[in-house]
Design an enzyme around this catalytic site. Structure first.
Site: not given
Length: 300
Positions: A140, A153
């Site tokens: 990501s 995250y």
């Protein structure tokens, strides 16, 4: 393989019930791949498999369960006879201030995104060594850019990026290629769920262009497919992410300094309105994960 075809190639996709995983399965099938779909939502995966028009089999498993993933890897190899590509895509997210986060949800993000990817690689690497195959780890923008309100995250995606880079160096001489895929904010259930948090949504909207946009899913996944065909070491789902790599070393100081202090002060009213609210896993995928864990706990 040649050209853009994946004819006869066996591809394993984790987190295949929805979002990136489901569309990726459809696009891989259109290139001729045979699919092994792994996830926690059997009905949704069967629906995906039924739409592919190619050989596709589903396995219900929690990627954090090493024994379950080992069984899945054995069964996939037995069914298809080989494994050519594995896409470690399964992931969940939570957001909000660290001290207000639900510790269980926070830990679950680390478990699924990082340790689940480790379990996936551990289970399938022997088959990939036999086929001299390819492992694509979905990371990501969060691996490149630290961000407030996203500690779990960011930590998990930074972890899987480092894990994949280490693994690439370790298994390359055995013919296995390892890639890392980077996605910015892409139109999935996870991102839509994250946007339900007022403070996180507002802070994201004030990011500089192009990081403040939500990008359509289809072209992002098409880039992933192209990366799989090429067995690329790095795959960028949005064009501009490649340009983040040369400057990533400066980002923690830039984003963690005066800019972060200013944005967190601006976010304080929204954070105060959400104080005391349990911040669990976001989106329908997060809800499915929580349901599956609750069901497992009940049956045991």
């Amino acid at each position: 393989m040649s050209g853009s075809s994946l004819d006869g190639q066996v591809v394993v996709v984790t987190g295949a019930a929805r979002g990136v995983g489901a569309l990726l399965a459809r696009k891989l099938a259109a290139r001729g791949a045979r699919l092994a779909l792994v996830g926690l939502e059997p009905d949704e995966m069967k629906s995906v498999a039924g739409s592919l028009g190619t050989e596709a089999v589903t396995w219900t498993a929690d990627v954090t369960d090493r024994e379950a993933m080992a069984r899945v890897a054995e069964e996939v190899s037995a069914h298809f006879g080989r494994v050519d590509t594995v896409v470690a895509n399964a992931g969940v997210a939570t957001g909000g201030p660290f001290l207000d986060s639900d510790p269980v949800a926070f830990d679950r993000v680390i478990q699924v995104n990082l340790l689940g990817s480790v379990s996936t690689a551990r289970a399938f690497l022997p088959a990939l060594m036999a086929s001299r195959g390819y492992l694509l780890q979905i990371a990501s923008l969060a691996a490149i850019t630290p961000a407030p309100l996203m500690a779990a995250y960011c930590a998990s995606k930074s972890g899987v990026e480092a894990f994949a880079h280490s693994l690439r160096a370790e298994v390359g001489h055995k013919g296995v290629r390892v890639g890392v895929a980077y996605l910015s904010w892409t139109d999935t259930d996870m991102v839509r769920g994250a946007d339900e948090d007022e403070a996180l949504r507002a802070m994201r909207g004030r990011l500089p262009w192009p990081a403040n946009r939500t990008y359509p899913l289809d072209p992002a996944v098409e880039r992933l497919v192209s990366g799989i065909v090429r067995r690329s070491p790095h795959v960028y789902a949005q064009w501009w992410l490649r340009g983040m790599q040369p400057i990533r070393g400066y980002l923690p100081s830039l984003l963690g300094g005066a800019l972060a202090r200013r944005e967190m002060r601006r976010a304080e009213p929204a954070l105060a309105r959400g104080a005391g609210v349990r911040r669990g896993l976001v989106g329908r995928g997060g809800a499915a994960d929580e349901t599956a864990r609750a069901s497992s706990a009940h049956t045991t």
